[in-house]
Motif scaffolding. Structure first.
Motif, PDB file in Angstrom:
ATOM      1  N   ALA A  82      14.878  41.641  77.044  1.00 29.74           N
ATOM      2  CA  ALA A  82      13.934  40.521  77.056  1.00 29.74           C
ATOM      3  C   ALA A  82      12.679  40.985  77.780  1.00 29.74           C
ATOM      4  CB  ALA A  82      14.538  39.319  77.763  1.00 29.74           C
ATOM      5  N   ALA A  83      11.541  40.600  77.243  1.00 31.22           N
ATOM      6  CA  ALA A  83      10.271  41.016  77.848  1.00 31.22           C
ATOM      7  C   ALA A  83       9.996  40.212  79.107  1.00 31.22           C
ATOM      8  CB  ALA A  83       9.134  40.817  76.848  1.00 31.22           C
ATOM      9  N   ALA A  84       9.410  40.886  80.088  1.00 29.21           N
ATOM     10  CA  ALA A  84       8.976  40.179  81.282  1.00 29.21           C
ATOM     11  C   ALA A  84       7.740  39.357  80.940  1.00 29.21           C
ATOM     12  CB  ALA A  84       8.662  41.174  82.388  1.00 29.21           C
ATOM     13  N   ASP A  85       7.691  38.126  81.421  1.00 26.77           N
ATOM     14  CA  ASP A  85       6.519  37.279  81.217  1.00 26.77           C
ATOM     15  C   ASP A  85       5.792  37.141  82.555  1.00 26.77           C
ATOM     16  OD1 ASP A  85       7.582  34.828  82.687  1.00 26.77           O
ATOM     17  OD2 ASP A  85       9.126  35.093  81.170  1.00 26.77           O
ATOM     18  N   PRO A  86       4.551  36.699  82.545  1.00 20.23           N
ATOM     19  CA  PRO A  86       3.791  36.599  83.794  1.00 20.23           C
ATOM     20  C   PRO A  86       3.988  35.304  84.571  1.00 20.23           C
ATOM     21  CG  PRO A  86       2.378  36.060  81.950  1.00 20.23           C
ATOM     22  CD  PRO A  86       3.710  36.437  81.366  1.00 20.23           C
TER      23      PRO A  86
ATOM     24  N   THR B 126      12.476  33.234  65.484  1.00 20.50           N
ATOM     25  CA  THR B 126      11.439  32.216  65.370  1.00 20.50           C
ATOM     26  C   THR B 126      10.371  32.543  66.396  1.00 20.50           C
ATOM     27  OG1 THR B 126      13.053  30.545  64.708  1.00 20.50           O
ATOM     28  CG2 THR B 126      10.911  29.756  65.451  1.00 20.50           C
ATOM     29  N   LYS B 127       9.193  32.936  65.928  1.00 24.45           N
ATOM     30  CA  LYS B 127       8.125  33.360  66.827  1.00 24.45           C
ATOM     31  C   LYS B 127       7.802  32.250  67.821  1.00 24.45           C
ATOM     32  CE  LYS B 127       3.580  35.598  66.818  1.00 24.45           C
ATOM     33  NZ  LYS B 127       4.070  36.756  67.599  1.00 24.45           N
ATOM     34  N   GLY B 128       7.650  32.635  69.078  1.00 23.96           N
ATOM     35  CA  GLY B 128       7.400  31.673  70.138  1.00 23.96           C
ATOM     36  C   GLY B 128       8.677  31.258  70.838  1.00 23.96           C
TER      37      GLY B 128
ATOM     38  N   GLU C  76      11.373  38.653  72.863  1.00 20.96           N
ATOM     39  CA  GLU C  76      10.541  37.843  73.737  1.00 20.96           C
ATOM     40  C   GLU C  76      10.376  36.438  73.174  1.00 20.96           C
ATOM     41  OE1 GLU C  76       6.793  39.872  73.885  1.00 20.96           O
ATOM     42  OE2 GLU C  76       6.145  39.122  71.931  1.00 20.96           O
ATOM     43  N   GLY C  77       9.969  35.521  74.046  1.00 18.75           N
ATOM     44  CA  GLY C  77       9.766  34.140  73.636  1.00 18.75           C
ATOM     45  C   GLY C  77      10.300  33.191  74.692  1.00 18.75           C
ATOM     46  N   LEU C  78      10.225  31.899  74.404  1.00 22.91           N
ATOM     47  CA  LEU C  78      10.679  30.881  75.349  1.00 22.91           C
ATOM     48  C   LEU C  78      12.148  31.060  75.703  1.00 22.91           C
ATOM     49  CD1 LEU C  78      10.198  28.225  76.933  1.00 22.91           C
ATOM     50  CD2 LEU C  78      10.853  27.000  74.849  1.00 22.91           C
TER      51      LEU C  78
ATOM     52  N   TRP D 172       4.257  30.332  75.884  1.00 19.39           N
ATOM     53  CA  TRP D 172       4.791  30.695  74.569  1.00 19.39           C
ATOM     54  C   TRP D 172       4.331  29.775  73.453  1.00 19.39           C
ATOM     55  CZ3 TRP D 172       6.103  35.426  74.284  1.00 19.39           C
ATOM     56  CH2 TRP D 172       6.722  36.077  75.353  1.00 19.39           C
ATOM     57  N   GLY D 173       3.422  28.832  73.764  1.00 17.74           N
ATOM     58  CA  GLY D 173       2.751  28.071  72.714  1.00 17.74           C
ATOM     59  C   GLY D 173       3.334  26.736  72.337  1.00 17.74           C
ATOM     60  N   GLN D 174       4.421  26.301  72.989  1.00 15.15           N
ATOM     61  CA  GLN D 174       4.992  25.000  72.624  1.00 15.15           C
ATOM     62  C   GLN D 174       4.298  23.840  73.326  1.00 15.15           C
ATOM     63  OE1 GLN D 174       6.980  27.536  73.729  1.00 15.15           O
ATOM     64  NE2 GLN D 174       7.920  28.202  71.812  1.00 15.15           N
TER      65      GLN D 174
END
Length: 297
Positions: free
Chosen positions: A26-30, A67-69, A82-84, A283-285
């Protein structure tokens, strides 16, 4: 891809029941608090003591495609998911003390695989009455529709109540075409106003083009997608959001009471920290979609 989650299908997913993603990470998010910070929190230490069987456990997260995001391979490094959902699983794992891995497979057997133990938990899915008959959920996000209109919103469509007499672009089989628009049209007629027109199209691209050409006044779709579309095209704008009577949550077998209760408690800690709202925005939601975590089913 919101509709695929509702319709129980996901395009492009074939093959065997589940395939391990191997060393996918899983990608690290900021967003803060970071996943690693939860392990040291007093609330999380208390949860690790409350649910000791999860500490050090390998939790298998079943995926039914991407599902992107929400969850998808990183464009920079496809080995990274990566994603929510991954961002939340990272924090849940840190808080509850478990490790997790991903297994991808056919969406139509995802819930069955969770129920029979091939996977422990799944990504956020629509919580529907039909699904609640077979599986439980820990839900914390309200599904919201956003809207795409021409730049400047020339028709002044600022809520669903302004749809009377307007034309909505909608793809056949979607929630908007089957429920939202027909029900709003009935309300308009009952109030003595013109009905809502509907332009049936095949896909998102056709809906966008219908608005740009003036054949439709507005396009309604998942709020995160609407924001992304408006951001990418300067001739378009996002007008308003509206709650749909659907939540999304992590599916867990009804019999897996320990994991369900632990995830619910962990999500409450994540929400109290403010991390979920930040992640929804990142993540855009949209942070406005957060709702208090609840167990359903």
């Amino acid at each position: 891809m919101k509709y695929a989650r509702l319709a129980f299908v996901l395009s492009g997913i074939t093959g065997t029941l589940f395939a391990s993603l191997g060393n996918a990470q899983a990608a690290a998010d900021p967003v803060t608090p970071a996943a690693s910070e939860f392990a040291a929190m007093a609330q999380c230490k208390a949860l690790q003591a409350k649910y000791p069987t999860l500490v050090g456990k390998e939790v298998v997260v079943g995926l039914g495609g991407y599902t992107k995001g929400f969850e998808a391979p990183s464009e920079k490094d496809p080995s990274i998911i990566e994603g929510l959902d991954p961002s939340l699983f990272d924090r849940l794992g840190s808080c509850l003390g478990f490790k997790h891995s991903y297994q991808n497979g056919s969406f139509n057997v995802l819930l069955t695989s969770i129920n029979n133990g091939r996977a422990d938990i799944g990504p956020m899915l629509y919580v529907t009455d039909e699904r609640l008959k077979q599986i439980a959920f820990v839900a914390s996000v309200q599904v919201q529709d956003g809207s795409i209109v021409a730049k400047g919103n020339p028709k002044k469509i600022n809520s669903v109540d302004d749809l009377c007499g307007k034309t909505v672009a909608a793809a056949a089989g979607t929630y908007e075409a089957n429920k939202l628009v027909p029900e709003q049209s009935q309300k308009c007629v009952a109030a003595g106003k013109p009905e809502v027109g509907m332009l049936m199209v095949q896909n998102t691209d056709n809906s966008i083009q219908a608005v740009k050409s003036g054949r439709a006044d507005i396009y309604l779709t998942e709020a995160g997608s609407a924001r992304a579309i408006a951001k990418a095209d300067p001739s378009l704008a996002s007008a308003f959001t509206v709650d749909l009577p659907i939540m999304v949550g992590f599916p867990i077998a009804k019999e897996n009471v320990t994991l369900r209760n632990a995830v619910l408690d962990g999500m409450k800690v994540i929400q109290e920290s403010g991390a979920q709202k930040k992640l929804l925005d990142y993540w855009g939601q949209g942070s406005s979609a957060e709702r208090p975590a609840v167990s359903r089913g």
